[in-house]
Design an enzyme around this catalytic site. Sequence first.
Site, PDB file in Angstrom:
ATOM      1  N   SER A 172       0.861  -1.174   0.000  1.00  0.00           N
ATOM      2  CA  SER A 172       0.000   0.000   0.000  1.00  0.00           C
ATOM      3  C   SER A 172       0.901   1.228   0.000  1.00  0.00           C
ATOM      4  CB  SER A 172      -0.898   0.013   1.246  1.00  0.00           C
ATOM      5  OG  SER A 172      -1.475   1.291   1.453  1.00  0.00           O
ATOM      6  N   THR A 173       0.386   2.321  -0.491  1.00  0.00           N
ATOM      7  CA  THR A 173       1.117   3.587  -0.345  1.00  0.00           C
ATOM      8  C   THR A 173       1.511   3.801   1.112  1.00  0.00           C
ATOM      9  OG1 THR A 173       0.090   4.681  -2.241  1.00  0.00           O
ATOM     10  CG2 THR A 173       0.858   6.108  -0.464  1.00  0.00           C
ATOM     11  N   ASN A 174       0.640   3.315   2.010  1.00  0.00           N
ATOM     12  CA  ASN A 174       0.801   3.629   3.429  1.00  0.00           C
ATOM     13  C   ASN A 174       1.909   2.848   4.127  1.00  0.00           C
ATOM     14  OD1 ASN A 174      -1.375   5.171   2.784  1.00  0.00           O
ATOM     15  ND2 ASN A 174      -2.867   3.938   3.904  1.00  0.00           N
ATOM     16  N   THR A 219      31.555  37.155  28.095  1.00  0.00           N
ATOM     17  CA  THR A 219      30.223  36.686  28.441  1.00  0.00           C
ATOM     18  C   THR A 219      29.263  37.855  28.267  1.00  0.00           C
ATOM     19  OG1 THR A 219      30.584  37.214  30.775  1.00  0.00           O
ATOM     20  CG2 THR A 219      31.064  34.951  30.078  1.00  0.00           C
ATOM     21  N   SER A 350      31.692  43.722  -1.619  1.00  0.00           N
ATOM     22  CA  SER A 350      30.814  44.855  -1.895  1.00  0.00           C
ATOM     23  C   SER A 350      30.956  45.299  -3.339  1.00  0.00           C
ATOM     24  CB  SER A 350      31.150  46.020  -0.959  1.00  0.00           C
ATOM     25  OG  SER A 350      30.414  47.178  -1.301  1.00  0.00           O
ATOM     26  N   SER A 351      29.849  45.807  -3.878  1.00  0.00           N
ATOM     27  CA  SER A 351      29.878  46.389  -5.218  1.00  0.00           C
ATOM     28  C   SER A 351      30.218  47.875  -5.166  1.00  0.00           C
ATOM     29  CB  SER A 351      28.509  46.197  -5.890  1.00  0.00           C
ATOM     30  OG  SER A 351      27.506  46.874  -5.139  1.00  0.00           O
ATOM     31  N   LYS A 356      36.479  45.567   0.555  1.00  0.00           N
ATOM     32  CA  LYS A 356      35.690  44.942   1.627  1.00  0.00           C
ATOM     33  C   LYS A 356      35.525  43.447   1.344  1.00  0.00           C
ATOM     34  CE  LYS A 356      31.491  45.799   4.335  1.00  0.00           C
ATOM     35  NZ  LYS A 356      30.855  44.495   4.350  1.00  0.00           N
TER      36      LYS A 356
END
Length: 505
Positions: A172-174, A219, A350-351, A356
């Site tokens: 069965s699919t199941n 911390t 960066s463009s 960067k």
Amino acid sequence: RDPEMSRGLGDVYKRQKVTRKYIVGGNEKMDEQKKDYRVEQDSIGTKDVPKSVYYGVQSLRAAENFHITGLNMHPEIINSLAYIKKAAAITNCEVGILDKTIADAIVKACDEILKGKLHDNFIVDPIQGGAGTSLNMNANEVIANRAIEILGGKKGDYSIVNPNDHVNCGQSTNDVIPTAGKMTSLRLLKNLKYELELLYEALCRKAEEFDHVIKMGRTQMQDAVPIRLGQEFGAYSVAIQRDIRRMDKAMDEMRALNMGGTAVGTGINADKNYLKRIVPNIAEISGIDFIQAFDLIDSTQNLDSFVAVSGAIKACAVTLSKIANDLRLMSSGPRAGFHEINLPERQNGSSIMPGKVNPVIPEVVNQVAFNIIGNDLTITMAAEAGQLELNAFEPIIFYCMFQSIDTLAYAVHTFVENCVKGITANETRCRYLVENSVGIITAICPHVGYQKAADIAKKAMKTGESIRSLILQEKLLDEEELDIILEPTRMTEPGISGKELLLKN
């Protein structure tokens, strides 16, 4: 949505559109076009199916109904279905239910799928209604039509090999679809575990490489006490080792199959001997140590095992994302940030800002983690939404599960190769931050008292003077005593206290 842009369905839709065009132009041309089709019938009615394809009417209906993601079915679940159908054919033949000639043809068709053939005939969308029936029937039809060809027939002649009566015999699919989902998950988890083991090894090597590098521990993003950079990377490796153990447990969750339970776990339409032999045969054929579920009804109803696996994957993603966050922070700057470590430069950042470079690899790890956390919620809700004897939402569970495992494995791989292996430490910068930090007052606290130490710390933050110079100004300790107490390496591990060392001197 333009159907011609759709995955796997473009040619089907184009042919159908051409047919409609010729209806207007004349019956003669329409008949010519129909020669490219075979007529198949199911409980809904008849439908034209392209003669060249191996899928059938039920697959085609599903492809038209569930154009959801536009993605192909995961190749591993296609292979898993081939293993299952092959094992079922062998088992049904062994118990005398399936003719050997038909069984052999089915086995050959499954073997072809396992070699990568016929995958393009799995046309149903990963997200679909019907608890996976569409996927199961897609497999049944493809295997049946290829078996028909092997036996010398023409595709669509289901009197030779029938998708339901022969390929799906005793199933069965199941029980097929949950089994396929578990088998696929297990194989993908093995790959993920392999990548995690490589990450663990890379982190261990960095822990050893950086063991002598003293830096400031923090911390709540505030200076705390010194720590060795190697200790931080060692802690990362331990966390990943814990995730590896979780993967082992997750794989165990995937080993119990409900095969033989058929529709609701009661085993209706399955031969008793088939029920006993199907899972051992699947294990032998697939090479995976599967067992049959203790209670087939429970295993058919409940998908909590997938929730457990998703939880392990999510936990690992969270760990990785936290490590990625740490690396981004420690490498921040380089001039105006911590700049304690250097990440490998992978691409321009960066463009508009020349020079960067961004921490793109940790960033992609973060994004994968965000997606996995979302997938985990979807899997949780889908598993919860099951009703009575079946959960209808396995397709979305598998879609999210496979995506989570795959993307996490890919993220770990690029994390190791394009980031972790190439990390270097800025030792001078790390030591400078330690020596000029207020955090080292913690080591002095036992010698001057908490309140006096707090006063010194506040004064250091207000004036910008170092802890060392303020201690000397107030003549609380001399230089020799400070050298002993503030020796950075000694402050990164337990052992003889500064007071005991002073007494010894």
